[in-house]
Design a protein around this motif. Sequence first.
Motif, PDB file in Angstrom:
ATOM      1  N   THR A  84       0.825  -1.220   0.000  1.00 53.75           N
ATOM      2  CA  THR A  84       0.000   0.000   0.000  1.00 53.75           C
ATOM      3  C   THR A  84       0.855   1.264   0.000  1.00 53.75           C
ATOM      4  OG1 THR A  84      -0.182   0.009   2.411  1.00 53.75           O
ATOM      5  CG2 THR A  84      -1.871  -1.211   1.189  1.00 53.75           C
ATOM      6  N   ALA A  85       2.098   1.130  -0.450  1.00 52.01           N
ATOM      7  CA  ALA A  85       2.985   2.274  -0.717  1.00 52.01           C
ATOM      8  C   ALA A  85       3.514   2.981   0.529  1.00 52.01           C
ATOM      9  CB  ALA A  85       2.306   3.291  -1.637  1.00 52.01           C
ATOM     10  N   ASP A  86       3.602   2.289   1.662  1.00 57.26           N
ATOM     11  CA  ASP A  86       4.161   2.934   2.852  1.00 57.26           C
ATOM     12  C   ASP A  86       5.613   3.356   2.653  1.00 57.26           C
ATOM     13  OD1 ASP A  86       1.976   3.032   4.504  1.00 57.26           O
ATOM     14  OD2 ASP A  86       2.407   1.166   5.560  1.00 57.26           O
ATOM     15  N   VAL A  87       6.405   2.507   1.981  1.00 51.40           N
ATOM     16  CA  VAL A  87       7.816   2.849   1.778  1.00 51.40           C
ATOM     17  C   VAL A  87       7.975   4.052   0.849  1.00 51.40           C
ATOM     18  CG1 VAL A  87      10.019   2.055   0.812  1.00 51.40           C
ATOM     19  CG2 VAL A  87       8.741   0.594   2.389  1.00 51.40           C
ATOM     20  N   PRO A  88       7.359   4.067  -0.352  1.00 56.17           N
ATOM     21  CA  PRO A  88       7.476   5.263  -1.194  1.00 56.17           C
ATOM     22  C   PRO A  88       7.021   6.538  -0.493  1.00 56.17           C
ATOM     23  CG  PRO A  88       6.630   3.462  -2.498  1.00 56.17           C
ATOM     24  CD  PRO A  88       6.656   2.977  -1.082  1.00 56.17           C
ATOM     25  N   LEU A  89       5.953   6.478   0.282  1.00 54.97           N
ATOM     26  CA  LEU A  89       5.470   7.664   0.984  1.00 54.97           C
ATOM     27  C   LEU A  89       6.469   8.124   2.047  1.00 54.97           C
ATOM     28  CD1 LEU A  89       1.719   6.654   1.293  1.00 54.97           C
ATOM     29  CD2 LEU A  89       2.602   8.627   0.025  1.00 54.97           C
ATOM     30  N   THR A  90       7.039   7.178   2.774  1.00 54.33           N
ATOM     31  CA  THR A  90       8.057   7.534   3.776  1.00 54.33           C
ATOM     32  C   THR A  90       9.263   8.176   3.103  1.00 54.33           C
ATOM     33  OG1 THR A  90       7.382   5.740   5.262  1.00 54.33           O
ATOM     34  CG2 THR A  90       9.594   6.632   5.563  1.00 54.33           C
ATOM     35  N   PHE A  91       9.717   7.572   2.016  1.00 51.88           N
ATOM     36  CA  PHE A  91      10.885   8.111   1.304  1.00 51.88           C
ATOM     37  C   PHE A  91      10.613   9.517   0.777  1.00 51.88           C
ATOM     38  CE2 PHE A  91      13.045   3.866  -0.102  1.00 51.88           C
ATOM     39  CZ  PHE A  91      13.229   3.531   1.226  1.00 51.88           C
ATOM     40  N   ALA A  92       9.442   9.712   0.208  1.00 54.03           N
ATOM     41  CA  ALA A  92       9.113  11.020  -0.376  1.00 54.03           C
ATOM     42  C   ALA A  92       9.133  12.121   0.674  1.00 54.03           C
ATOM     43  CB  ALA A  92       7.748  10.952  -1.055  1.00 54.03           C
ATOM     44  N   HIS A  93       8.718  11.792   1.895  1.00 54.81           N
ATOM     45  CA  HIS A  93       8.704  12.782   2.973  1.00 54.81           C
ATOM     46  C   HIS A  93      10.065  12.936   3.652  1.00 54.81           C
ATOM     47  CE1 HIS A  93       4.442  13.576   2.822  1.00 54.81           C
ATOM     48  NE2 HIS A  93       4.149  12.295   2.966  1.00 54.81           N
ATOM     49  N   SER A  94      10.915  11.888   3.573  1.00 54.08           N
ATOM     50  CA  SER A  94      12.146  11.865   4.366  1.00 54.08           C
ATOM     51  C   SER A  94      13.391  12.272   3.599  1.00 54.08           C
ATOM     52  CB  SER A  94      12.378  10.455   4.948  1.00 54.08           C
ATOM     53  OG  SER A  94      11.306  10.066   5.757  1.00 54.08           O
ATOM     54  N   ASN A  95      13.363  12.188   2.267  1.00 55.72           N
ATOM     55  CA  ASN A  95      14.580  12.411   1.494  1.00 55.72           C
ATOM     56  C   ASN A  95      14.296  13.391   0.349  1.00 55.72           C
ATOM     57  OD1 ASN A  95      16.832  12.110  -0.339  1.00 55.72           O
ATOM     58  ND2 ASN A  95      17.367  10.223   0.746  1.00 55.72           N
ATOM     59  N   ALA A  96      14.820  14.590   0.490  1.00 59.07           N
ATOM     60  CA  ALA A  96      14.565  15.649  -0.500  1.00 59.07           C
ATOM     61  C   ALA A  96      15.296  15.408  -1.814  1.00 59.07           C
ATOM     62  CB  ALA A  96      14.985  17.000   0.084  1.00 59.07           C
ATOM     63  N   ASP A  97      16.264  14.468  -1.829  1.00 59.68           N
ATOM     64  CA  ASP A  97      17.017  14.194  -3.052  1.00 59.68           C
ATOM     65  C   ASP A  97      16.254  13.299  -4.023  1.00 59.68           C
ATOM     66  OD1 ASP A  97      19.263  15.685  -2.314  1.00 59.68           O
ATOM     67  OD2 ASP A  97      20.105  14.013  -1.169  1.00 59.68           O
ATOM     68  N   ILE A  98      15.156  12.720  -3.593  1.00 59.87           N
ATOM     69  CA  ILE A  98      14.416  11.797  -4.449  1.00 59.87           C
ATOM     70  C   ILE A  98      13.634  12.571  -5.511  1.00 59.87           C
ATOM     71  CG2 ILE A  98      12.528  10.133  -4.545  1.00 59.87           C
ATOM     72  CD1 ILE A  98      13.414   9.109  -1.838  1.00 59.87           C
ATOM     73  N   GLU A  99      13.847  12.193  -6.757  1.00 60.18           N
ATOM     74  CA  GLU A  99      13.106  12.794  -7.871  1.00 60.18           C
ATOM     75  C   GLU A  99      11.907  11.953  -8.265  1.00 60.18           C
ATOM     76  OE1 GLU A  99      14.399  13.396 -12.360  1.00 60.18           O
ATOM     77  OE2 GLU A  99      15.212  14.981 -11.063  1.00 60.18           O
ATOM     78  N   ASN A 100      12.085  10.617  -8.226  1.00 58.79           N
ATOM     79  CA  ASN A 100      11.005   9.737  -8.650  1.00 58.79           C
ATOM     80  C   ASN A 100      11.075   8.414  -7.895  1.00 58.79           C
ATOM     81  OD1 ASN A 100       8.850   9.053 -10.789  1.00 58.79           O
ATOM     82  ND2 ASN A 100      10.269   7.329 -10.924  1.00 58.79           N
ATOM     83  N   ILE A 101       9.897   7.891  -7.520  1.00 61.83           N
ATOM     84  CA  ILE A 101       9.810   6.581  -6.870  1.00 61.83           C
ATOM     85  C   ILE A 101       8.766   5.757  -7.610  1.00 61.83           C
ATOM     86  CG2 ILE A 101       9.504   5.319  -4.715  1.00 61.83           C
ATOM     87  CD1 ILE A 101       9.731   8.030  -3.253  1.00 61.83           C
ATOM     88  N   THR A 102       9.159   4.551  -7.998  1.00 63.53           N
ATOM     89  CA  THR A 102       8.228   3.600  -8.590  1.00 63.53           C
ATOM     90  C   THR A 102       8.008   2.463  -7.612  1.00 63.53           C
ATOM     91  OG1 THR A 102       8.997   4.106 -10.830  1.00 63.53           O
ATOM     92  CG2 THR A 102       7.794   2.041 -10.524  1.00 63.53           C
ATOM     93  N   GLY A 103       6.750   2.177  -7.304  1.00 65.99           N
ATOM     94  CA  GLY A 103       6.420   1.031  -6.472  1.00 65.99           C
ATOM     95  C   GLY A 103       5.816  -0.062  -7.325  1.00 65.99           C
ATOM     96  N   MET A 104       6.247  -1.324  -7.099  1.00 65.20           N
ATOM     97  CA  MET A 104       5.719  -2.458  -7.858  1.00 65.20           C
ATOM     98  C   MET A 104       5.212  -3.533  -6.914  1.00 65.20           C
ATOM     99  SD  MET A 104       8.264  -3.117 -11.088  1.00 65.20           S
ATOM    100  CE  MET A 104       8.591  -1.813 -12.285  1.00 65.20           C
ATOM    101  N   ASP A 105       4.134  -4.177  -7.318  1.00 64.09           N
ATOM    102  CA  ASP A 105       3.556  -5.264  -6.535  1.00 64.09           C
ATOM    103  C   ASP A 105       2.677  -6.091  -7.463  1.00 64.09           C
ATOM    104  OD1 ASP A 105       1.987  -6.758  -4.424  1.00 64.09           O
ATOM    105  OD2 ASP A 105       3.093  -5.409  -3.115  1.00 64.09           O
ATOM    106  N   LEU A 106       2.408  -7.337  -7.063  1.00 61.74           N
ATOM    107  CA  LEU A 106       1.495  -8.184  -7.826  1.00 61.74           C
ATOM    108  C   LEU A 106       0.061  -8.111  -7.314  1.00 61.74           C
ATOM    109  CD1 LEU A 106       3.705 -11.371  -8.371  1.00 61.74           C
ATOM    110  CD2 LEU A 106       2.912  -9.769 -10.126  1.00 61.74           C
TER     111      LEU A 106
END
Length: 264
Positions: free
Chosen positions: A85-107
Amino acid sequence: MKANPKPERQSLGDNLILAHNRHMQKQTQEPPRQDVWQMFDRIAWRYDFLNRVLSMGIDRGWREHMANLLPLRAHLNVLDLATGTADVPLTFAHSNADIENITGMDLSEKMLEIGREKIKAQKLTHKIQLKTGDAMAIPVEDGLYDAVTISFGIRNVPNVSTTLKEMHRVLNPGGHALVLEFSTPEIPVFKQGYLFYLRHVLPQIGAALSGDSYAYRYLNQTIETFPYGQDFCDLMIEAGFTQAQAIPLTGGIATIYLGVKPHP
């Protein structure tokens, strides 16, 4: 008459996993990993709530710790496997200003549906995209990402070594592979209490709140039969990573594994 073909040799990683699992099966039966995404589809509606309850909220701190281990680069391009449910991408987006893009994948499409709603609610659709994708056959070209992560998902894949090699393939040189996974504490008294909770308390609470008793029996069984510590670092090294290290969290309940893709 043709001679019988020689059996295919197993890799060191496969042998390590088999040996570990044979040892752990004396205490608990290892469940199958095929089509696990269907189980997550069933419990998706309760997944986030149960995570907070069963981990007492400490899982948030674990993800933030992982965000601090991303490479020190500008314009980071990150892939999160088994994103749920994208907890990791959301945490990263809020915690690391250097991130430009995050792709989450799941089945699990039902997990992804919930994740998309969370991303939309937090106004992060410009930075996070969720896609259907298999961690054992990542549908992207080589060397695309600065970091590839997977949290509480690698113990669910049918072949751990294949997944690690795929993570290595899609990383660019110097990129980080980060694996956050449950492990078993080493301190004897703490270990006994933890295993009691894992085997007896967690399945009861999980079944009562989700209506799916199998899902939370599966959880404790996969945790107890999964290689951790140096055994998992050895799997990362076999997959081609260098600087493999295990970082225990909360007394060893969980561990972050870090590996670096070397420069040619």
